[in-house]
Design a protein around this motif. Structure first.
Motif, PDB file in Angstrom:
ATOM      1  N   SER A 152       0.834  -1.202   0.000  1.00 12.67           N
ATOM      2  CA  SER A 152       0.000   0.000   0.000  1.00 12.67           C
ATOM      3  C   SER A 152       0.875   1.261   0.000  1.00 12.67           C
ATOM      4  O   SER A 152       0.351   2.370  -0.077  1.00 12.67           O
ATOM      5  CB  SER A 152      -0.940   0.006   1.204  1.00 12.67           C
ATOM      6  N   GLY A 153       2.188   1.084   0.105  1.00 13.80           N
ATOM      7  CA  GLY A 153       3.080   2.245   0.091  1.00 13.80           C
ATOM      8  C   GLY A 153       3.451   2.735   1.484  1.00 13.80           C
ATOM      9  O   GLY A 153       3.938   3.852   1.647  1.00 13.80           O
ATOM     10  N   LYS A 154       3.246   1.883   2.491  1.00 13.10           N
ATOM     11  CA  LYS A 154       3.555   2.267   3.876  1.00 13.10           C
ATOM     12  C   LYS A 154       5.019   2.651   4.062  1.00 13.10           C
ATOM     13  O   LYS A 154       5.336   3.642   4.704  1.00 13.10           O
ATOM     14  CB  LYS A 154       3.289   1.090   4.848  1.00 13.10           C
ATOM     15  N   GLY A 155       5.893   1.820   3.507  1.00 12.86           N
ATOM     16  CA  GLY A 155       7.331   2.034   3.700  1.00 12.86           C
ATOM     17  C   GLY A 155       7.785   3.359   3.130  1.00 12.86           C
ATOM     18  O   GLY A 155       8.490   4.128   3.799  1.00 12.86           O
ATOM     19  N   THR A 156       7.351   3.642   1.901  1.00 19.46           N
ATOM     20  CA  THR A 156       7.742   4.898   1.257  1.00 19.46           C
ATOM     21  C   THR A 156       7.196   6.077   2.051  1.00 19.46           C
ATOM     22  O   THR A 156       7.916   7.028   2.358  1.00 19.46           O
ATOM     23  CB  THR A 156       7.175   4.960  -0.182  1.00 19.46           C
TER      24      THR A 156
END
Ligand code: C5P
Length: 220
Positions: free
Chosen positions: A14-18
């Motif tokens: 879901s793009g959490k890391g970015t």
């Protein structure tokens, strides 16, 4: 001492890391990639000759309890060896989700996760940051995006790294992983009661960062 924590939980890709690392950089905060700990645990287990099929929970929990893991920039080191590429693969994610259903393994990783809470503050990303690990956190974000969008992003990412990838297979994989993460009995993937939902299906990364910063400022 009150050390602020911002939690970013959500499904696979879901793009959490970015998002979490961008906000951490903007605020000068530390960053915890909790998924990497489950990935490294699975990697260490396989390396030790354990299998992830007929699982020996106690043996894997023992490994997790004294995991010789270190983060250096974008690199993840296990016992001083760079395992970044190995754990970041799709297989690495699948393996992580198999060890992450084990209550003893989750328990073994709690202290390590808490040790990332240092001044001036922490951005923590994962599945249970807001519900289990940092329930007192003043800001909890639950980040989502449609399965189609998540598969598309993951596909782009793999292709840009020179890997071949099939978008339908990726989507099936991430949906299988989400299903396992949401249905497990301990610390399942779900929004904390006080989490703010952010659907980034049609948002740029900058717009998502901006939204979290606005929420954070409104809490100061
Ligand atoms: O976030 P990432 O994709 O790296 O996580 C890999 C796997 O580790 C997830 O699919 C999930 O099963 C597990 N995980 C978890 N709890 C966390 C972070 C990750 O169970 N806080």
């Amino acid at each position: 001492q009150n050390i602020p924590v911002i939690c970013i939980d959500g499904p696979t890709a879901s793009g959490k890391g970015t998002l979490a690392s961008r906000v951490a950089a903007a605020l000068g905060y530390h960053y915890l990639d909790s998924g990497a700990l489950y990935r490294v645990t699975a990697h260490a287990a396989l390396q030790a000759g354990l299998t992830l099929e007929a699982i020996d929970e106690a043996a894997i929990a023992k490994l997790a309890r004294s995991l010789p893991v270190r983060f250096e920039g974008d690199q993840v080191l296990l016992d001083g060896v760079d395992v970044t590429d190995a754990i970041r693969s799709e297989q690495g994610g699948m393996n992580a989700s198999k060890v992450s259903v084990l209550p003893a393994v989750r328990d073994a990783l709690v202290d390590l996760q808490h040790s990332f809470q240092r001044l001036p503050g922490l951005l923590a990303d994962g599945r249970d940051m807001g519900t289990v690990i940092f329930p007192e956190a003043p800001l909890k974000v639950f980040l989502t995006a449609s399965a189609a969008k998540r598969a598309e992003r993951r596909h782009k990412q793999l292709i840009s790294k020179g890997f071949s990838a099939n978008i339908d297979a990726l989507r099936a994989d991430l949906e299988a992983r989400d299903a396992r993460d949401m249905s497990r009995s301990v610390a399942p993937l779900k929004p904390a009661q006080d989490a703010l939902q952010l659907d980034n299906s049609s948002l740029t990364i900058e717009a998502s960062v901006e939204q979290v910063m606005v929420w954070w400022q409104s809490r100061q």
